[in-house]
Write a protein that holds these residues in place. Structure first.
Motif, PDB file in Angstrom:
ATOM      1  N   THR A 129       0.823  -1.203   0.000  1.00 57.66           N
ATOM      2  CA  THR A 129       0.000   0.000   0.000  1.00 57.66           C
ATOM      3  C   THR A 129       0.859   1.256   0.000  1.00 57.66           C
ATOM      4  N   LYS A 132       0.457   4.099  -2.755  1.00 57.13           N
ATOM      5  CA  LYS A 132       0.192   5.481  -2.360  1.00 57.13           C
ATOM      6  C   LYS A 132       1.279   6.432  -2.841  1.00 57.13           C
ATOM      7  N   TYR A 134       0.635   7.139  -6.430  1.00 55.90           N
ATOM      8  CA  TYR A 134      -0.533   8.014  -6.521  1.00 55.90           C
ATOM      9  C   TYR A 134      -0.197   9.443  -6.103  1.00 55.90           C
ATOM     10  N   ARG A 183      -0.761  12.420  -8.660  1.00 49.40           N
ATOM     11  CA  ARG A 183      -1.831  13.361  -8.319  1.00 49.40           C
ATOM     12  C   ARG A 183      -1.240  14.755  -8.083  1.00 49.40           C
ATOM     13  N   THR A 221      -1.304  12.218   2.247  1.00 47.15           N
ATOM     14  CA  THR A 221      -1.573  10.853   1.781  1.00 47.15           C
ATOM     15  C   THR A 221      -1.097   9.817   2.799  1.00 47.15           C
ATOM     16  N   SER A 271      -6.488   8.624 -10.050  1.00 46.85           N
ATOM     17  CA  SER A 271      -7.572   8.304  -9.115  1.00 46.85           C
ATOM     18  C   SER A 271      -7.176   7.102  -8.272  1.00 46.85           C
ATOM     19  N   PHE A 272      -7.573   7.123  -7.002  1.00 43.10           N
ATOM     20  CA  PHE A 272      -7.214   6.059  -6.051  1.00 43.10           C
ATOM     21  C   PHE A 272      -8.492   5.494  -5.429  1.00 43.10           C
ATOM     22  N   PRO A 306      -9.514   3.214  -2.451  1.00 44.54           N
ATOM     23  CA  PRO A 306      -9.019   2.520  -1.251  1.00 44.54           C
ATOM     24  C   PRO A 306      -9.859   1.281  -0.939  1.00 44.54           C
ATOM     25  N   THR A 326      -6.223   9.841  -0.048  1.00 36.96           N
ATOM     26  CA  THR A 326      -6.831   8.877  -0.964  1.00 36.96           C
ATOM     27  C   THR A 326      -8.342   8.869  -0.779  1.00 36.96           C
ATOM     28  N   TYR A 327      -8.801   9.130   0.444  1.00 37.04           N
ATOM     29  CA  TYR A 327     -10.243   9.215   0.710  1.00 37.04           C
ATOM     30  C   TYR A 327     -10.791  10.588   0.333  1.00 37.04           C
ATOM     31  N   ASP A 372      -9.554  12.935  -1.719  1.00 33.68           N
ATOM     32  CA  ASP A 372      -9.521  13.173  -3.161  1.00 33.68           C
ATOM     33  C   ASP A 372     -10.647  12.423  -3.857  1.00 33.68           C
ATOM     34  N   ASP A 432      -6.420  -0.323  -4.243  1.00 33.72           N
ATOM     35  CA  ASP A 432      -5.835  -1.056  -3.120  1.00 33.72           C
ATOM     36  C   ASP A 432      -6.775  -2.165  -2.685  1.00 33.72           C
TER      37      ASP A 432
END
Length: 357
Positions: free
Chosen positions: A39, A43, A46, A50, A78, A139-140, A142, A168-169, A171, A257
């Motif tokens: 992870t 991240k 990302y 990003r 992040t 885009s991520f 989770p 990640t949440y 965004d 993820d």
């Protein structure tokens, strides 16, 4: 089409030894046992892409910011390191310095480095051919869905700026808020929608004008607390396609993820096929997984379609010297790895039970 091609890093959290990951593919799978940095790696990719995206937008605005400032903020929000200090991302040990280089299309790159005493600024940075990534979107997705905690994410970040949910949440909330747009779909994206309908039974997660999120199927409506976790995850993916966040146009990278979380094995297989369609459409995909179902289906698709999907297998060193990675190609078959080994152990146990051993 511009896409990521390489990642080099050292002294980043668990990666004390250099990780030199080259020849990235349209779809890249990262596997490894718990605490091998899967992870963290996802991240990091990302946060960098990003930050490049956000920097390009700010560059044209009234208050442009340097990429170093945007990236520092994105890394902090992040990873949420203790005391929000960047230096906490450096592998523990005297004299260690974190060093990262992200490459694209052969000559493009973003390099940066900092030491364990760094708080909030990145001073050492170098870029080349950065405009090649202009227009790209990152885009991520989770493991935990955001729809049932949507208001909490918004409140803690926008009203109080509390470090409860990482970027990640947050965004993803911002991306989800964008309204759907009309237009034609590429064939591969239409295939993804068909898979989504198979999972949801033809239902759709929608956001009403007042901001309420509901799941509608036929004449029935359900609030998010009445909706299955897997359906909510699928609903997020659908929204990102409908508002053109997930589109090959202009370039796009999708980071997922553990997509198998809260999904039935049948839905996991369908999710693998969705990711394959994304990759075939031109969206570059990165994912982590512990699922044999997901990994096996992606390997089958790579072999069936002769696609050069990459598998990065992360392993802890027995001497406690950090994590190393090995890259193979799924089109050549599924190599032996801990996920396969555990499946074989269970099968062997079945054989012994059948033999009365």
């Amino acid at each position: 089409m511009t896409r990521l091609t390489s990642l080099y890093l050292e002294n980043f959290v668990a990666f004390q030894h250099p990780l030199d990951w080259r020849a990235h593919s349209s779809l890249n799978v990262i596997i490894g046992e718990n605490d091998t940095g899967k992870t963290h790696l996802l991240k990091l990719l990302y946060a960098m892409t990003r930050a490049i995206e956000e920097h390009a937008k700010k560059r044209a605005g009234p208050e442009p910011k340097e990429l170093a400032e945007v990236l520092a903020g994105k890394l902090r929000w992040t990873f949420l390191p203790p005391k929000m200090e960047l230096g906490r991302l450096v592998t523990r040990g005297s004299g260690n310095r974190l060093s990262v280089e992200l490459g694209w299309n052969g000559s493009g790159h973003l390099k940066f480095a900092f030491g364990k005493d760094t708080v909030s600024r990145i001073v050492e940075m170098q870029t080349n051919n950065l405009p090649e990534l202009d227009g790209h979107k990152a885009s991520f997705l989770p493991p935990k869905e955001i729809l049932s905690i949507f208001d909490a994410i918004v409140a803690t970040r926008e009203s109080q700026e509390i470090a409860s949910f990482d970027d990640t949440y947050y965004d993803l909330v911002q991306d989800y808020r964008q309204p759907p747009t009309a237009g034609k779909w590429q064939d591969n994206i239409r295939n993804v929608f068909r898979h989504l309908e198979d999972v949801t039974g033809g239902g759709e997660v929608e956001m009403d004008k007042d901001g309420t999120i509901v799941f509608r199927r036929g004449k029935e409506s359900f609030n998010m607390h009445q909706t299955a976790e897997g359906i909510k995850k699928i609903g997020i993916l659908s929204r990102l396609m409908r508002n053109r966040r997930l589109t090959p146009t202009g370039g796009c990278m999708l980071f997922v993820d553990e997509p198998e979380v809260n999904l039935h094995p049948k839905a996991i297989v369908l999710f693998a096929e969705m990711l394959h369609e994304f990759a075939q459409s031109g969206i570059q995909v990165y994912l982590t997984t512990h699922s044999y179902f997901l990994l096996k289906r992606l390997e089958q698709l790579a072999r069936e379609k002769a696609t050069d999907y990459a598998l990065l297998d992360l392993r802890k060193q027995p001497d406690g010297g950090g994590v190393t990675g090995t890259v193979t190609r799924l089109a050549q078959g599924l190599p032996m790895n801990p996920i396969v080994e555990e499946s074989l152990r269970l099968f062997d146990r079945d054989v012994l039970l059948d033999l009365g051993a």
